[in-house]
Design a protein around this motif. Structure first.
Motif, mmCIF file in Angstrom:
data_model
loop_
_atom_site.group_PDB
_atom_site.id
_atom_site.type_symbol
_atom_site.label_atom_id
_atom_site.label_comp_id
_atom_site.label_asym_id
_atom_site.label_seq_id
_atom_site.Cartn_x
_atom_site.Cartn_y
_atom_site.Cartn_z
ATOM 1 N N UNK A 255 -12.737 50.519 -1.743
ATOM 2 C CA UNK A 255 -12.143 51.073 -0.528
ATOM 3 C C UNK A 255 -11.359 52.350 -0.805
ATOM 4 N N UNK A 256 -10.705 52.443 -1.965
ATOM 5 C CA UNK A 256 -10.061 53.697 -2.325
ATOM 6 C C UNK A 256 -11.107 54.792 -2.467
ATOM 7 N N UNK A 257 -12.218 54.467 -3.105
ATOM 8 C CA UNK A 257 -13.286 55.444 -3.267
ATOM 9 C C UNK A 257 -13.852 55.869 -1.915
ATOM 10 N N UNK A 258 -13.956 54.929 -0.984
ATOM 11 C CA UNK A 258 -14.460 55.249 0.346
ATOM 12 C C UNK A 258 -13.563 56.266 1.043
ATOM 13 N N UNK A 259 -12.262 56.020 1.012
ATOM 14 C CA UNK A 259 -11.323 56.947 1.653
ATOM 15 C C UNK A 259 -11.349 58.301 0.950
ATOM 16 N N UNK A 260 -11.398 58.291 -0.369
ATOM 17 C CA UNK A 260 -11.455 59.553 -1.117
ATOM 18 C C UNK A 260 -12.704 60.347 -0.750
ATOM 19 N N UNK A 390 -28.590 68.300 -9.674
ATOM 20 C CA UNK A 390 -27.381 68.212 -8.863
ATOM 21 C C UNK A 390 -26.708 66.865 -9.102
ATOM 22 N N UNK A 391 -25.385 66.867 -9.159
ATOM 23 C CA UNK A 391 -24.669 65.624 -9.410
ATOM 24 C C UNK A 391 -24.919 64.626 -8.286
ATOM 25 N N UNK A 392 -25.014 63.348 -8.603
ATOM 26 C CA UNK A 392 -25.257 62.337 -7.572
ATOM 27 C C UNK A 392 -24.052 62.135 -6.676
ATOM 28 N N UNK A 393 -24.270 61.457 -5.571
ATOM 29 C CA UNK A 393 -23.213 61.260 -4.574
ATOM 30 C C UNK A 393 -22.040 60.465 -5.143
ATOM 31 N N UNK A 394 -22.320 59.536 -6.052
ATOM 32 C CA UNK A 394 -21.264 58.751 -6.706
ATOM 33 C C UNK A 394 -21.236 59.091 -8.190
ATOM 34 N N UNK A 398 -16.334 60.968 -10.098
ATOM 35 C CA UNK A 398 -15.761 60.343 -8.901
ATOM 36 C C UNK A 398 -15.489 58.865 -9.152
ATOM 37 N N UNK A 399 -16.430 58.196 -9.804
ATOM 38 C CA UNK A 399 -16.208 56.790 -10.128
ATOM 39 C C UNK A 399 -15.036 56.602 -11.069
ATOM 40 N N UNK A 400 -14.850 57.553 -11.971
ATOM 41 C CA UNK A 400 -13.718 57.488 -12.903
ATOM 42 C C UNK A 400 -12.391 57.651 -12.182
ATOM 43 N N UNK A 401 -12.297 58.604 -11.274
ATOM 44 C CA UNK A 401 -11.032 58.809 -10.552
ATOM 45 C C UNK A 401 -10.649 57.551 -9.791
ATOM 46 N N UNK A 402 -11.603 56.945 -9.089
ATOM 47 C CA UNK A 402 -11.301 55.732 -8.317
ATOM 48 C C UNK A 402 -10.964 54.560 -9.232
ATOM 49 N N UNK A 403 -11.706 54.426 -10.332
ATOM 50 C CA UNK A 403 -11.435 53.350 -11.286
ATOM 51 C C UNK A 403 -10.072 53.519 -11.936
#
Length: 454
Positions: A255-260, A390-394, A398-403
């Motif tokens: 959910x944090x990743x979703x908002x980000x 091109x970098x993927x959507x996730x 991005x996964x690292x910042x949320x984790x």
């Protein structure tokens, strides 16, 4: 307030979003055409690892050449199921040690669905072997592990898609485009994210002999070796901090990743968290049963709360996000999203199922039907990224910042003070004790990965 239910298919047809969805690789029924058959392997062949793999098989011309698991029963069952799914009908080669798998196969994509304490090492080794990776969240159990995975992906120029699949969830993608990007909320200065599922295992099973079909030493790997008290699969390992980061690391990360993602946010400027084991004290579980965290961004706080007991604050949204603006609220979860303006009609964005297009979903054991379309789109997007560069959507960063943000929340809760993380220096600012906790001790003979030496 009148309820206006927006049928998703009609909505896309009328809004011109089809082109946008296609450009993001989010047209779920498209079979991805590649120049060659993709060589694929799965590390961690339990429930969600197989689910991710089956979604990939559905959307791409691929051959699953290898599977790995330390539970031979689970491994053999996975081999049988994969043979029924893939075009060749072949049973993949089966491995207990993922290092042997990576050494023996030249892979295009490695899917990693192992427990959290294995994610970083296995991802780095897969990247170094030359493979692109689909990595389940969270990407690590400590912050520096995550920095090392990002460093490896960039150094070896491999695409890593993280399983935070809300970024590819059709109804949330629609809500982002039609509400946030059109600024219908006005000025936004607050968001809330939560999970009130009773998902904290809290038993007291006795110590047991390790069964012959399980390599418990390898299952434990770099984590502390707990006395064996039953199969760790599915829920049991998640109840211990030795292997993960509790409900915050497991559910807040989504959910944090979703908002980000929806709001284009990067690193929080400050993280504060409190909580602990307040109610469910009778079992072995050592993850918090109650926790609140504040992730501070510029002129915006994102506030997380979980309880593994009692009732949810909003029964319609027990695991969800709510974004508050001066003109209304956007609320959403894996099943739906709603725009509730202060003036005007409510708009409902319905979940998309693809039962007719993928009837095999209906017979798959324990499948999350509401999440399957999102995972298919994640896989499509990964393949497109491999082809285009091109970098993927996730993307892994991005996964690292949320984790890492969720891990830092747990450290804040433990130390009882706010934390400010500097991702350039990879330290907690003015806090040597917290900085030391950015790395977990590894059990010998395993060595902790370092960003400057991957």
């Amino acid at each position: 307030m009148k309820n206006l239910s927006l049928n998703r298919r009609q909505f896309i047809k009328g809004s011109g979003a089809t082109l946008a969805l296609a450009s993001m690789g989010l047209m779920g029924m498209n079979f991805v055409k590649t120049e060659k058959t993709l060589q694929v392997a799965l590390i961690g062949s339990g429930w969600y690892g197989k689910s991710d793999l089956f979604r990939l098989i559905q959307i791409a011309d691929c051959e699953v050449v290898a599977l790995c698991d330390v539970d031979s029963n689970m491994l053999e069952e996975a081999g049988r199921l994969v043979s029924q799914r893939q075009k060749s009908g072949k049973i993949p080669k089966l491995y207990k040690d993922y290092r042997e798998l990576l050494k023996n196969h030249q892979l295009d994509i490695t899917v990693i669905g192992s427990p959290d304490h294995w994610h970083a090492l296995q991802a780095i080794d897969a990247i170094k072997s030359g493979s692109h990776v689909y990595l389940q969240k969270p990407i690590s159990v400590d912050v520096i592990e995550g920095e090392a995975v990002v460093a490896a992906a960039r150094k070896y120029d491999r695409m890593v898609q993280v399983g935070v699949q809300r970024r590819s969830t059709p109804h949330l993608w629609d809500a982002k485009r039609e509400v946030l990007e059109k600024e219908l909320l006005g000025k936004i200065s607050h968001a809330e994210i939560c999970c009130y599922f009773h998902m904290r295992a809290n038993g007291n099973p006795p110590e047991q002999d390790v069964p012959d079909f399980l390599d418990y030493e390898m299952w434990t790997g770099p984590a502390p070796l707990r006395p064996y008290d039953g199969l760790p699969h599915t829920r049991w390992w998640r109840t211990f901090m030795e292997y993960g980061n509790g409900i915050t690391g497991d559910m807040c990360v989504h959910m944090l990743d979703t908002v980000r993602w929806m709001m284009g946010l990067g690193w929080p400027s400050k993280i504060t968290s409190t909580g602990g084991i307040y109610v469910q004290k009778e079992g072995k579980s050592n993850i918090s049963d109650t926790q609140t965290a504040i992730f501070e961004f510029d002129n915006l706080n994102v506030v997380w709360q979980h309880r593994t007991w009692g009732q949810p604050v909003d029964p319609d949204y027990p695991w969800a996000f709510k974004i508050f603006g001066e003109k209304g609220m956007l609320v959403g979860n894996t099943m739906k999203a709603e725009f509730l303006p202060i003036e005007g009609e409510k708009v409902l964005f319905d979940v998309l199922y693809e039962k007719e297009e993928y009837p095999e979903d209906l017979t798959e054991d324990r499948i999350e039907l509401n999440a399957a379309p999102a995972t298919r789109r994640q896989m499509q997007n990964l393949i497109k990224s491999i082809e285009t560069g091109e970098l993927p959507v996730a993307d892994i960063e991005e996964g690292h910042i949320s984790t890492a943000s969720c891990i830092l929340a747990n450290i804040s809760m433990e130390l009882g003070r706010p934390l400010v993380y500097d991702p350039e220096k990879m330290i907690v600012v003015d806090d040597p004790e917290a900085t030391q906790k950015l790395r977990r001790p590894y059990r010998a003979p395993w060595s902790h990965p370092e960003p400057d030496n991957v």
